[in-house]
Design a protein around this motif. Sequence first.
Motif, PDB file in Angstrom:
ATOM      1  N   LEU A 126       0.865  -1.181   0.000  1.00  0.00           N
ATOM      2  CA  LEU A 126       0.000   0.000   0.000  1.00  0.00           C
ATOM      3  C   LEU A 126       0.899   1.227   0.000  1.00  0.00           C
ATOM      4  CD1 LEU A 126      -1.640  -1.965   2.575  1.00  0.00           C
ATOM      5  CD2 LEU A 126      -3.310  -0.659   1.279  1.00  0.00           C
ATOM      6  N   SER A 127       0.861   1.982  -1.081  1.00  0.00           N
ATOM      7  CA  SER A 127       1.812   3.086  -1.213  1.00  0.00           C
ATOM      8  C   SER A 127       1.263   4.162  -2.133  1.00  0.00           C
ATOM      9  CB  SER A 127       3.149   2.559  -1.758  1.00  0.00           C
ATOM     10  OG  SER A 127       4.116   3.581  -1.831  1.00  0.00           O
ATOM     11  N   GLY A 128       1.761   5.366  -1.947  1.00  0.00           N
ATOM     12  CA  GLY A 128       1.425   6.502  -2.788  1.00  0.00           C
ATOM     13  C   GLY A 128       2.484   7.565  -2.600  1.00  0.00           C
ATOM     14  N   ASP A 129       2.308   8.698  -3.270  1.00  0.00           N
ATOM     15  CA  ASP A 129       3.269   9.800  -3.162  1.00  0.00           C
ATOM     16  C   ASP A 129       2.580  11.079  -3.589  1.00  0.00           C
ATOM     17  OD1 ASP A 129       4.046  10.177  -6.243  1.00  0.00           O
ATOM     18  OD2 ASP A 129       3.995   8.032  -5.821  1.00  0.00           O
ATOM     19  N   LEU A 130       3.344  12.136  -3.814  1.00  0.00           N
ATOM     20  CA  LEU A 130       2.755  13.441  -4.124  1.00  0.00           C
ATOM     21  C   LEU A 130       2.645  13.716  -5.613  1.00  0.00           C
ATOM     22  CD1 LEU A 130       4.598  15.723  -1.525  1.00  0.00           C
ATOM     23  CD2 LEU A 130       2.395  14.566  -1.294  1.00  0.00           C
ATOM     24  N   LEU A 131       3.307  12.944  -6.440  1.00  0.00           N
ATOM     25  CA  LEU A 131       3.369  13.265  -7.857  1.00  0.00           C
ATOM     26  C   LEU A 131       2.105  12.830  -8.592  1.00  0.00           C
ATOM     27  CD1 LEU A 131       7.093  12.333  -8.595  1.00  0.00           C
ATOM     28  CD2 LEU A 131       6.116  14.511  -7.835  1.00  0.00           C
ATOM     29  N   ASN A 132       1.859  13.480  -9.720  1.00  0.00           N
ATOM     30  CA  ASN A 132       0.669  13.160 -10.508  1.00  0.00           C
ATOM     31  C   ASN A 132       0.622  11.669 -10.832  1.00  0.00           C
ATOM     32  OD1 ASN A 132      -0.166  15.810 -10.588  1.00  0.00           O
ATOM     33  ND2 ASN A 132       0.924  16.265 -12.484  1.00  0.00           N
ATOM     34  N   GLN A 133      -0.554  11.076 -10.637  1.00  0.00           N
ATOM     35  CA  GLN A 133      -0.775   9.654 -10.873  1.00  0.00           C
ATOM     36  C   GLN A 133       0.130   8.771  -9.989  1.00  0.00           C
ATOM     37  OE1 GLN A 133      -0.442  11.686 -14.023  1.00  0.00           O
ATOM     38  NE2 GLN A 133      -2.596  11.965 -13.492  1.00  0.00           N
ATOM     39  N   ILE A 134       0.520   9.269  -8.843  1.00  0.00           N
ATOM     40  CA  ILE A 134       1.403   8.582  -7.881  1.00  0.00           C
ATOM     41  C   ILE A 134       2.458   7.723  -8.594  1.00  0.00           C
ATOM     42  CG2 ILE A 134      -0.177   8.668  -5.918  1.00  0.00           C
ATOM     43  CD1 ILE A 134      -0.946   5.753  -6.455  1.00  0.00           C
ATOM     44  N   ILE A 135       3.223   8.392  -9.478  1.00  0.00           N
ATOM     45  CA  ILE A 135       4.149   7.644 -10.326  1.00  0.00           C
ATOM     46  C   ILE A 135       5.318   7.050  -9.543  1.00  0.00           C
ATOM     47  CG2 ILE A 135       3.571   8.798 -12.484  1.00  0.00           C
ATOM     48  CD1 ILE A 135       6.067  10.549 -12.078  1.00  0.00           C
ATOM     49  N   SER A 136       5.739   7.674  -8.448  1.00  0.00           N
ATOM     50  CA  SER A 136       6.852   7.095  -7.688  1.00  0.00           C
ATOM     51  C   SER A 136       6.456   5.734  -7.124  1.00  0.00           C
ATOM     52  CB  SER A 136       7.269   8.025  -6.546  1.00  0.00           C
ATOM     53  OG  SER A 136       7.883   9.184  -7.053  1.00  0.00           O
ATOM     54  N   ALA A 137       5.279   5.663  -6.515  1.00  0.00           N
ATOM     55  CA  ALA A 137       4.815   4.399  -5.943  1.00  0.00           C
ATOM     56  C   ALA A 137       4.512   3.375  -7.037  1.00  0.00           C
ATOM     57  CB  ALA A 137       3.575   4.631  -5.092  1.00  0.00           C
ATOM     58  N   SER A 138       3.844   3.816  -8.086  1.00  0.00           N
ATOM     59  CA  SER A 138       3.469   2.888  -9.159  1.00  0.00           C
ATOM     60  C   SER A 138       4.697   2.325  -9.865  1.00  0.00           C
ATOM     61  CB  SER A 138       2.575   3.595 -10.175  1.00  0.00           C
ATOM     62  OG  SER A 138       1.401   4.078  -9.566  1.00  0.00           O
ATOM     63  N   PHE A 139       5.674   3.191 -10.133  1.00  0.00           N
ATOM     64  CA  PHE A 139       6.875   2.725 -10.821  1.00  0.00           C
ATOM     65  C   PHE A 139       7.742   1.888  -9.892  1.00  0.00           C
ATOM     66  CE2 PHE A 139       7.127   6.187 -14.354  1.00  0.00           C
ATOM     67  CZ  PHE A 139       5.833   5.889 -14.725  1.00  0.00           C
ATOM     68  N   ALA A 140       7.776   2.231  -8.599  1.00  0.00           N
ATOM     69  CA  ALA A 140       8.527   1.415  -7.642  1.00  0.00           C
ATOM     70  C   ALA A 140       7.926   0.020  -7.545  1.00  0.00           C
ATOM     71  CB  ALA A 140       8.537   2.080  -6.271  1.00  0.00           C
ATOM     72  N   ALA A 141       6.607  -0.075  -7.652  1.00  0.00           N
ATOM     73  CA  ALA A 141       5.924  -1.363  -7.539  1.00  0.00           C
ATOM     74  C   ALA A 141       6.304  -2.321  -8.670  1.00  0.00           C
ATOM     75  CB  ALA A 141       4.409  -1.153  -7.517  1.00  0.00           C
ATOM     76  N   ARG A 142       6.848  -1.769  -9.770  1.00  0.00           N
ATOM     77  CA  ARG A 142       7.292  -2.638 -10.872  1.00  0.00           C
ATOM     78  C   ARG A 142       8.419  -3.576 -10.442  1.00  0.00           C
ATOM     79  NH1 ARG A 142       8.534   1.665 -15.630  1.00  0.00           N
ATOM     80  NH2 ARG A 142       9.984   2.330 -14.010  1.00  0.00           N
ATOM     81  N   ASP A 143       9.153  -3.160  -9.396  1.00  0.00           N
ATOM     82  CA  ASP A 143      10.315  -3.932  -8.960  1.00  0.00           C
ATOM     83  C   ASP A 143       9.951  -5.132  -8.087  1.00  0.00           C
ATOM     84  OD1 ASP A 143      11.848  -2.050 -10.253  1.00  0.00           O
ATOM     85  OD2 ASP A 143      12.335  -0.926  -8.429  1.00  0.00           O
ATOM     86  N   PHE A 144       8.660  -5.262  -7.745  1.00  0.00           N
ATOM     87  CA  PHE A 144       8.271  -6.282  -6.770  1.00  0.00           C
ATOM     88  C   PHE A 144       7.199  -7.202  -7.348  1.00  0.00           C
ATOM     89  CE2 PHE A 144       9.555  -2.448  -4.475  1.00  0.00           C
ATOM     90  CZ  PHE A 144      10.614  -2.944  -3.724  1.00  0.00           C
ATOM     91  N   ASN A 145       7.248  -8.442  -6.920  1.00  0.00           N
ATOM     92  CA  ASN A 145       6.314  -9.441  -7.423  1.00  0.00           C
ATOM     93  C   ASN A 145       5.223  -9.728  -6.392  1.00  0.00           C
ATOM     94  OD1 ASN A 145       5.275 -11.354  -9.242  1.00  0.00           O
ATOM     95  ND2 ASN A 145       6.451 -13.015  -8.283  1.00  0.00           N
ATOM     96  N   PHE A 146       4.546  -8.667  -5.949  1.00  0.00           N
ATOM     97  CA  PHE A 146       3.370  -8.833  -5.090  1.00  0.00           C
ATOM     98  C   PHE A 146       2.363  -7.739  -5.434  1.00  0.00           C
ATOM     99  CE2 PHE A 146       6.937  -7.277  -2.309  1.00  0.00           C
ATOM    100  CZ  PHE A 146       6.622  -5.933  -2.312  1.00  0.00           C
ATOM    101  N   PRO A 147       1.091  -7.924  -5.040  1.00  0.00           N
ATOM    102  CA  PRO A 147       0.046  -6.969  -5.418  1.00  0.00           C
ATOM    103  C   PRO A 147       0.322  -5.559  -4.894  1.00  0.00           C
ATOM    104  CG  PRO A 147      -0.939  -9.009  -4.688  1.00  0.00           C
ATOM    105  CD  PRO A 147       0.525  -9.117  -4.381  1.00  0.00           C
ATOM    106  N   PHE A 148      -0.215  -4.584  -5.613  1.00  0.00           N
ATOM    107  CA  PHE A 148      -0.013  -3.167  -5.280  1.00  0.00           C
ATOM    108  C   PHE A 148      -1.356  -2.458  -5.239  1.00  0.00           C
ATOM    109  CE2 PHE A 148       0.512   1.116  -7.380  1.00  0.00           C
ATOM    110  CZ  PHE A 148       0.943   1.795  -6.244  1.00  0.00           C
ATOM    111  N   LEU A 149      -1.628  -1.768  -4.139  1.00  0.00           N
ATOM    112  CA  LEU A 149      -2.788  -0.891  -4.028  1.00  0.00           C
ATOM    113  C   LEU A 149      -2.293   0.534  -3.864  1.00  0.00           C
ATOM    114  CD1 LEU A 149      -5.143  -2.935  -1.645  1.00  0.00           C
ATOM    115  CD2 LEU A 149      -5.312  -2.691  -4.134  1.00  0.00           C
TER     116      LEU A 149
END
Length: 336
Positions: free
Chosen positions: A84-107
């Motif tokens: 479960l993650s988010g950030d301040l940038l448009n479309q929470i790109i830091s969290a979404s792009f960081a989630a690419r590095d992991f093999n588990f679900p992302f909310l």
Amino acid sequence: MSTKKQKNGNTIFFENAPRITSFAAVCGSKESAGILGNYADITLQDDMYGESTFEKAECKMLATAISLAIEKGGYREKDIDVLLSGDLLNQIISASFAARDFNFPFLGVYNACSTMSEAMLLGAAFVNAGYIKRAVAATGSHFASAERQYRYPLELGCTRPPQAQWTVTGAGGCVISDGDKGIKIVNGTMGKVCDYGVTDVNNMGAAMAPAAADTILQHFKDTGTDPTDYDLILTGDLGALGSRIVKDLTWEKGFDISANHVDCGEIVYKVIEMEFQGGSGAGCSATVLNSYILTKMSSGLYKRVLFAATGALLSTVSSGQGESIPCISHAVQLEV
């Protein structure tokens, strides 16, 4: 495991006591000159973190904090059920792009600078209900990426007004697990959106303080506690001005929190006079909590902490259209 659910007012009580079993934080060079330098897992000498853009550096900090939190708990990726993650940038790109590095679900979650406490509350709710065994809650921010999104390009060299805060460069995350070891998440108080008509995008402390006060007072009401029940009442990123305002607002309602209230934004930098009002940003409370505070709780210095991060729910579009700044705060009660 008990399946009984409890809720009073806006507060959810976690009778199965989900635990924070590991945590980690990464902070920038300015931040490491203060208290975080002694407690963060990684302190950067270069805020670009070896990347070509500030946004990529922010994403890398967040991914690193998530990886370290998992590793420090002795877990592997297959042991984590959700991020479960988010950030301040448009479309929470830091969290979404960081989630690419992991093999588990992302909310992906977003409540601006209150994202850390929101993610912890949601993660604890999932674990308490027995839907999952382990969740990671994490967020971060970067001064340079936030400045050019919400205010001005750094190249303009704009003068910062005295009411302004400095967006923290840093990221933090924690693993929330079932079991009987670690720091308990006893309950979580869901905040309401508060808007007192502040329109100054530089004055985040004044905008967010009413939301922090509202959630803290609601928490006291729902749980039957008062300020003396806590070793620490920790707000997220109100800074020096917002910290004074929240103490005034709660005092007006009959609760004096001045003896044990601490604001992450007020303590994050070594010399606050140099930073006007102190720190802000999603990474502010995330780095302070997941380094200094949880370390002190693990050592027994603090037994009971109320953590109430705060968020300003504005955008450049809403500010440009003359809208005021709606704000929110979510709180979690932590106990050793």
